[in-house]
Each structure stands twice: as C-alpha cells, then as structure tokens.
Design an enzyme around this catalytic site. Structure first.
Site, mmCIF file in Angstrom:
data_model
loop_
_atom_site.group_PDB
_atom_site.id
_atom_site.type_symbol
_atom_site.label_atom_id
_atom_site.label_comp_id
_atom_site.label_asym_id
_atom_site.label_seq_id
_atom_site.Cartn_x
_atom_site.Cartn_y
_atom_site.Cartn_z
ATOM 1 C CB SER A 141 -30.700 94.427 -4.274
ATOM 2 O OG SER A 141 -30.317 95.329 -5.284
ATOM 3 C CE1 TYR A 152 -35.698 97.112 -2.678
ATOM 4 C CE2 TYR A 152 -33.647 96.487 -3.758
ATOM 5 C CZ TYR A 152 -35.029 96.585 -3.773
ATOM 6 O OH TYR A 152 -35.731 96.163 -4.880
#
Length: 252
Positions: A141, A152
């Site tokens: 990610s 995030y």
C-alpha cells in the site's frame, strides 16, 4: 551471538520474526505496546530458548523517551545491536477528508516517526561498530494506491522512500537498510474481517491466498542476515502477487 531489536513483536509478523531469529540463535529484544501479551510470549519463549536470549520491553514507538529507554534496556541486556526490525504499525480507513486529525497524527507517528526514533537512538552505536542492518515493514500500500486508505497509503509511501535515503546515508558505515512490503497477510488483525471479505482478498491474489506471517518473517530474516549482503535500499514485496496487476480488463 548477534542481537536484533523487533518492534511490534508480540503478535503477527513481529512474533513470527521473533521466533525465527531465536531459532537462528540470535538474541531478541521484543518491543511492543501490549505489555500483557509481550510478557506472556517472552516468558514462553524463554522456556524454549533461554531467559538470557529473549527480553521484552513495553514500548511506545511514537515516544522519544520510550524508544530511548528501549535502547538503554537493549544495551544493558545484550551489549550491542546488530539489526533493527521496525515492524510496529497501525491502520486507519477513510478518504482523506474523512480521516480525523488525531488519527492522521497517530498513524504518522507509529508508522513513520517510529523509524526516525529508532534510528536516532540505535544507529549511532551501529555507526561506531561499523556494521548493522535495518529492516522496516512497509506495505504494498506504499507502492500502490488503495480505495479508502489515504492515511495508510501516505504513511507507508513515506516508509517506501525513506529506506532509500537511509541506505544512502548509512552505507558508508556498512549499515544496510531495506524494507519488506507485505500484502494482505493472515494475521489475527486481518482475520478479524468478515469471512466474505477474506474470501474476496484471497480471490484477488494470483496465488489464490493470503501471505502467512511466517513467510514475511523469512524475508525479514534474510534482509537482516549476511545472506543479503549486497542488498540495500530496496522494497521487497511479499504479497502473493497483489501489487502486480495493472487493473486493465481481461482482453479476449
């Protein structure tokens, strides 16, 4: 005997890494915010290995005072540190405008500032001894974007580029710095998702499954050990292939 300090060591990937390093005859300083779980696991591992080989220290990785105390405890217990594994991390959902300011600050502190703090307190000794390895837990990610995961993505994206700067700055001291970049992994946190969500994730992988924490641990150990002496500044995905798809539809 070499020594590694592992953050987020009481569960998931950090615990798997702890067990693997111990099995390879390393000393392990376990750092985690969860004192009850950390002390319990450390006591169990001390029975299998040695109380002199594994020590637990409750640590808030976002606090300078706490990380400084962790460094002092590690030096007292083992004399030196050969490897840092910056594994502690948290997750928050939401598009950017939906993320609360304190949630943004918290994820940046735990996922990014923690690496700054461990470097600040542990790296000077590595410089003095002219050797060491650092392994950070990034994420796929940080290599790609995700829906509803802006904070995030930003935090792990920072870790993805930070490794390059660290590798450049510390290479002259014979200190190597690398990232492991897991995809969805079969940890207790991920297993808290509904079964149908887990099945969707499994179906999205080219291998049809999630990675296991032990598989992440093996790459962490590889990057920390002499087996990876020519590798530095890299982000190594361990993801069962989640990040390789361009998103284009299948062409008939």
């Amino acid at each position: 005997m070499k020594t590694v300090m592992i953050t987020g060591a009481a569960s998931g990937m950090g615990l798997s890494a702890t067990k693997l390093f111990l099995s390879k005859n390393w000393n392990v300083m376990m750092a985690d915010f969860n004192q009850e779980a950390g002390e319990k696991v450390a006591a169990q591992l001390a029975q299998k290995y040695s109380a002199n080989q594994v020590v637990f220290q409750k640590t808030n990785v976002a606090s300078a005072a706490s990380v400084k105390a962790l460094k002092e405890a590690t030096t007292k217990a083992f004399g030196r540190v050969d490897s840092l594994v910056n594994n502690a991390g948290i997750f928050t959902k939401g598009a950017l405008h939906e993320v609360a300011e304190d949630a943004w600050d918290r994820i940046m502190a735990v996922d990014v500032k923690s690496i700054f703090l461990t470097a600040k307190y542990f790296v000077p000794d590595m410089i003095a001894q002219k050797s060491g390895t650092i392994v950070n837990t990034a994420s796929i990610s940080g290599l790609t974007g995700d829906y509803n995961m802006a904070a995030y993505n930003a935090a792990k994206g920072a870790v993805v580029n930070l490794v390059r700067a660290m590798a450049l700055d510390y290479g002259k001291y014979n200190i190597r710095v690398n990232n492991v970049a897991p995809g969805p992994t079969n940890t207790p946190m991920f297993q808290a998702n509904p079964p149908e969500v887990i099945k969707q994730f499994e179906a999205a992988s080219p291998l049809g499954r999630l990675a296991e924490p032990e598989e992440i641990a093996k790459v962490i150990y590889f990057l920390a050990s002499e087996d990876s002496n020519a590798i530095t500044g890299q982000n190594i995905p361990v993801s069962t292939g989640f990040e390789i798809y361009s998103g284009q539809p299948v062409q008939k």
